[in-house]
Scaffold this active site. Structure first.
Site: not given
Ligand code: S3P
Length: 430
Positions: A10, A81, A159, A311, A338, A342
């Site tokens: 992704k 995000g 990001q 992740d 996230k 989490r």
């Protein structure tokens, strides 16, 4: 041995699609995952005027440079995000008007990390409803380039890095980012493969990344690439394989060293991890992964490794709950922002199943057990929480139901079939 494939990465797909819209010519991208997050990026790019043609079977033709336009309606980033943050940077650099929105979960996630530095570059970006949250509005700018920026981000985030690189590239300015830790470097690798003047220099545990966008007068070269398989998706199947004692092999996964912290931890735990590099795509190493179960030891992960397995923490925690001893993760407070908090979700669900664990401000401690684990897990709509506990559920002595099976489509449509193959041992046998 069970042979599996996973959808395309992704992170790489978002970046290839976005950067191809800026290139001088036609790019062909294959292996683009059918994930909802990537569909959000494609939808937004089209609204912005980009030509992204679906050729079927995960292949897209992107014709650049796009004829950019200010969309009439707000852009919908869905649950992604990466879409919201990267497109904030792109749109700021292009200097067009747009509003970016997200679903209720994405609208709880912080945006200051990209909004502040973009404002420092002279972008007119502001919040529509409340500070630090989507929706954001970009007001365009009369003319001229963005201002150059030398920036030390508070959190080292791929990001943020990608958003600022996109802003500097599209807004024709120079950028220097001094990251304390080392997040995934897909943007820099793809930019380099497309001919952009991007530099990276290691520093202590972190990295300095630069882009000379102010003086660069050549355009990005188009790119043809096959998106490597997503190691973050593979992680859940690997954990299921380790728990069931089955040997799992996953072909064609991304083996970028800024993403393989998960494999390093498995090796430290005593698993046999073989990663055979088979080639390179878009500057990304690709390989075939084979993981063999052995008796495992608990692990300790600290801050320096967290960006390289950010992740994969849910998958690692699921595994830790079945490994005798205490496993610890620290320096991971980013997990609280996230798709869900989490750390809190992992702890509350582990307790529901009967695992002893402690929530720390920046991590958690898990006391592994071989006692039977049973119960219903609350995902909060978070795909990685769902997949981590589903993987745990195929282990011996475990019976786990997740309350939202559908949410996995955000990153891994086809997850349930793949998990069933590991569970039943009915994958292609060797
Ligand atoms: C991503 C970066 C990571 C990761 C996310 C995807 C990316 O976030 O958790 O799933 O594609 O850049 P941060 O680097 O912002 O922590």
């Amino acid at each position: 041995m069970i042979h599996l494939r996973v959808p395309g990465d992704k992170s790489v797909a978002h970046r290839l699609l976005i950067l191809a819209t800026l290139a001088e010519g036609e790019s062909t991208l294959s292996g683009v995952p059918a994930s909802l997050d990537v569909a959000s990026t494609i939808g937004c790019l089209r609204e912005l005027g980009a030509e992204v043609e679906d050729l079927g079977g995960g292949t897209f033709r992107v014709t650049g440079p796009a004829a950019w336009q200010s969309p009439r309606e707000p852009l919908d980033c869905g649950n992604s995000g990466t879409t919201a943050r990267l497109l904030s940077g792109l749109i700021a650099g292009l200097g067009i008007e747009a509003e970016l929105r997200g679903d209720p979960s994405l609208s709880l996630r912080p945006m200051d990390r990209v909004v502040y530095p973009l404002q420092a570059m002279g972008a007119r970006i502001s919040y529509v409803e409340r500070a630090d949250r989507l929706p954001v509005r970009l007001e365009g700018r009369a003319s001229g380039a963005l201002r150059k920026l030398r920036y030390r981000p508070r959190v080292s985030s791929a990001q943020v890095r990608a958003a600022l690189l996109l802003a500097a590239l599209a807004g024709r300015t120079d950028l220097e980012i001094l990251d304390r830790l080392r997040p995934r470097d897909h943007t820099e690798r793809i930019l380099r493969a497309m001919g952009a003047p991007v530099t990276s220099e290691p520093r202590e545990s972190g990295e300095k990344v630069g882009l000379r966008g102010g003086t660069w007068n050549r355009g990005l070269a188009p790119i043809d690439a096959a998106v490597p398989g997503d190691l973050s998706s593979a992680a859940f199947l690997v954990v299921a394989g380790l728990l069931t004692g089955r040997r799992v092999s996953i072909e064609g996964v991304g083996a970028n060293p800024t993403r393989t912290g998960f494999l390093r931890v498995l090796a430290e735990m005593g698993a046999r991890v073989d990663l055979e590099e088979t080639g390179t795509e878009a500057g990304e190493p690709v390989g075939d992964l084979m993981v063999t179960a052995r008796s495992l030891r608990p692990f300790a992960v600290d801050e320096s490794l967290v960006p390289q397995l950010i992740d994969e923490v849910p998958a690692l925690v699921a595994l830790a709950s079945r490994v005798e001893g205490v496993s610890v993760i620290r320096g991971a407070s980013e997990l609280r922002v996230k798709e869900s908090d989490r750390l809190a979700m992992l702890v509350s669900n582990l307790r529901t199943l009967g695992v002893r664990c402690e929530e720390l401000s920046d991590g958690l401690r898990v006391h592994g057990t071989s006692a039977p684990l049973r119960g219903i897990v609350r995902t909060g709509g978070d795909h990685r929480i769902a997949m981590a506990f589903a993987a745990l559920g195929v282990g011996p002595g475990c019976s786990v139901t997740v309350d939202d099976a559908q949410c996995v489509d955000v990153s891994f449509p086809g997850f349930w079939d793949a998990l069933t193959e590991v569970d039943s041992g009915e994958g292609v046998q060797q």
